[in-house]
Design an enzyme around this catalytic site. Structure first.
Site, PDB file in Angstrom:
ATOM      1  N   GLY A 153     -19.874   3.417  30.342  1.00  0.00           N
ATOM      2  CA  GLY A 153     -19.146   2.390  31.119  1.00  0.00           C
ATOM      3  C   GLY A 153     -19.043   1.074  30.463  1.00  0.00           C
ATOM      4  O   GLY A 153     -18.162   0.418  30.255  1.00  0.00           O
TER       5      GLY A 153
ATOM      6  N   GLY B  24     -20.295   8.789  27.852  1.00  0.00           N
ATOM      7  CA  GLY B  24     -20.082   9.756  29.210  1.00  0.00           C
ATOM      8  C   GLY B  24     -19.931  11.181  28.776  1.00  0.00           C
ATOM      9  O   GLY B  24     -20.553  11.701  27.995  1.00  0.00           O
TER      10      GLY B  24
ATOM     11  N   ARG C  13     -31.022   9.230  23.978  1.00  0.00           N
ATOM     12  CA  ARG C  13     -31.162   7.735  24.259  1.00  0.00           C
ATOM     13  C   ARG C  13     -32.339   7.346  23.774  1.00  0.00           C
ATOM     14  O   ARG C  13     -32.347   6.242  23.285  1.00  0.00           O
ATOM     15  CB  ARG C  13     -30.760   7.343  25.724  1.00  0.00           C
ATOM     16  CG  ARG C  13     -29.439   7.467  26.085  1.00  0.00           C
ATOM     17  CD  ARG C  13     -29.190   7.235  27.457  1.00  0.00           C
ATOM     18  NE  ARG C  13     -27.541   7.083  27.829  1.00  0.00           N
ATOM     19  CZ  ARG C  13     -27.154   6.658  28.876  1.00  0.00           C
ATOM     20  NH1 ARG C  13     -27.863   6.655  30.020  1.00  0.00           N
ATOM     21  NH2 ARG C  13     -25.746   6.798  29.367  1.00  0.00           N
TER      22      ARG C  13
ATOM     23  N   LYS D  86     -10.078  10.915  36.708  1.00  0.00           N
ATOM     24  CA  LYS D  86      -8.973   9.667  37.304  1.00  0.00           C
ATOM     25  C   LYS D  86      -8.507   8.937  36.541  1.00  0.00           C
ATOM     26  O   LYS D  86      -9.020   8.184  35.602  1.00  0.00           O
ATOM     27  CB  LYS D  86      -9.997   9.100  38.560  1.00  0.00           C
ATOM     28  CG  LYS D  86     -10.391  10.259  39.671  1.00  0.00           C
ATOM     29  CD  LYS D  86     -11.450   9.500  40.646  1.00  0.00           C
ATOM     30  CE  LYS D  86     -11.806  10.292  41.893  1.00  0.00           C
ATOM     31  NZ  LYS D  86     -12.557   9.667  42.877  1.00  0.00           N
TER      32      LYS D  86
END
Length: 433
Positions: A400, A377, A36, A223
């Site tokens: 996100g 992610g 990053r 999930k």
């Protein structure tokens, strides 16, 4: 992109305050992965070359309060002492990040003690021409993430005193309405950095608005509940949808397939059924695992075996997709012109169960003339571990944020940026307006 960038504004002699996403993994006060930081370098170099008066950088590093509470609870559970100061120093202070950036730039990077104090204001005022100052972790201030707009505005007004122009190059936090990402843009001319521009070019233009066909999406992770919005959005765009990871077992159970003691969200069974029906209605091909690597316990060194059928016997849990599934997924991806991937195919953090995820990464690397976008992610970590980062068209720095953008949501940090002014080239051809 319809937002102004650093190239659309005169920076010479200006004080620039820039939001970056230096939320990097740390261990014992050392940066473990500087992806990053490296991603922000093109914008930082450009800004400095414009002859700016000063450059103030701001970023968060983790979520200090939330992370510390978890660490404290774990220490208490394990019966170990917990030193709050040592924890903060080792994980949430920006000093190691500032030092790391200084090495990359070959320039001095000063570090402020906080974001809002008189001492910090004095440091900003005393910066030499072209000087760089990094503010301390923005999330040490409650106002940064406050749900009260007045609190965020109070902090943002102080931050705005440090610059004449605000540059947002922190795509990873663009989905947050925080003082340093969105609110500050109300008080200064606000433009995008090169990283923000690139993220929007790929995710908004090449995935959401104009994907090349055939368009394949690969969605994994644990999930269904965290991916349902992106699944529903993608079903209106893709030609095929590949589902792996822990969430695949919820879909398999929704199909009436036995999944043993694999991870399943029982409260999402009906949701999974609805997604499968929607795919059928829209003639989108959905691919689920047809075989698995299974264990009886969730552990890195757990004895495993190949479950050659789609069903998993009682007492066993899926940890990775099997060889037949790998081949099925590879075949489904052949000829794709656009691929969006978010989420691993198995418990890839355990090397023993990373084969399926690595195989997908290799498959994407081999696709010719395809726009391959890795949606942040764990997928990014998987691609990096496989050594294939440079063979992907774009690797997003925001998990996100990338998901919310693909879902079709408006990102506050992007919406707050200044719109491009209509130019002569954009004028109406019939009347010149």
């Amino acid at each position: 992109m319809d937002k102004m960038t650093v190239k659309n504004i005169d920076l010479k002699g200006k004080r620039v305050i820039m939001r970056v996403d230096f939320n990097v993994p740390m261990k014992d006060g050392v940066v473990q992965d500087d992806t990053r930081i490296q991603a922000a370098l093109p914008t930082i170099h450009y800004v400095l070359k414009q002859g700016v008066k000063s450059l103030v950088l701001m970023s968060h590093l983790g979520d200090p309060k939330k992370d510390m509470q978890k660490a404290k609870e774990k220490a208490e559970k394990d019966g170990k002492p917990f030193d709050e100061k040592k924890y903060i120093e080792g994980k949430h202070r920006m000093a190691p990040v500032a030092a790391h950036l200084a090495k990359l730039l070959g320039k001095d990077v000063k570090l402020a003690p906080d974001c809002l104090s008189d001492e910090t204001k004095a440091m900003v005022a005393s910066l030499p021409a072209g000087g760089i100052l990094m503010l301390e972790n923005t999330r040490f201030h409650n106002e940064e993430t406050s749900k009260d707009a007045a609190d965020r505005e109070k902090m943002a007004k102080v931050l705005a005193l440090y610059g004449d122009v605000f540059v947002n190059d922190a795509f990873g936090t663009a989905h947050r309405s925080h003082a340093s990402t969105e609110t500050i843009a109300r008080f200064l001319p606000a433009v995008a950095g090169f990283l923000m521009e690139k993220e929007l070019e790929f995710l908004e233009d090449k995935i959401v608005k104009n994907p090349g066909k055939p368009f394949a999406a690969i969605i994994g992770g644990a999930k269904v509940s965290s991916k349902i919005a992106v699944l529903e959005s993608l079903l209106s765009k893709v030609d095929c949808l590949i589902i792996g990871g822990g969430m695949a077992y919820t879909f398999l159970k929704a199909n009436g397939t036995s999944v043993g003691k694999s991870l399943v969200e029982d409260d999402q069974i009906e949701t999974a059924k609805a997604v499968l029906q929607k795919a059928l209605d829209k003639k989108v091909a959905i691919y689920l695992p047809v075989d698995h690597i299974v264990t009886q316990t969730f552990a890195a060194d757990a004895p495993s075996k190949h479950a050659a059928q789609q069903a998993i016997e009682d007492g066993w849990m899926g940890m990775d997709i099997g060889p037949r599934t790998i081949e099925k997924f590879r075949e489904a991806l052949k000829g794709a012109k656009t691929v969006f991937w978010n989420g691993p195919m198995g418990v890839f953090e355990f090397p023993k169960f990373a084969e399926g995820t690595n195989a997908i990464a290799k498959t994407l690397a081999e696709l010719k003339d395809a726009v391959t976008v890795i949606g942040g992610g764990d997928s990014v970590s998987a691609v990096k571990k496989a050594g294939l980062s440079d063979r992907m068209k774009h690797i997003s720095t925001g998990g996100g944020a990338s998901l919310e953008l693909v879902e079709g949501k408006v990102l506050p940090g992007v919406a707050a940026l200044t719109d491009k002014m209509e130019t002569k080239d954009d004028a109406c051809c019939c009347c010149g307006r």
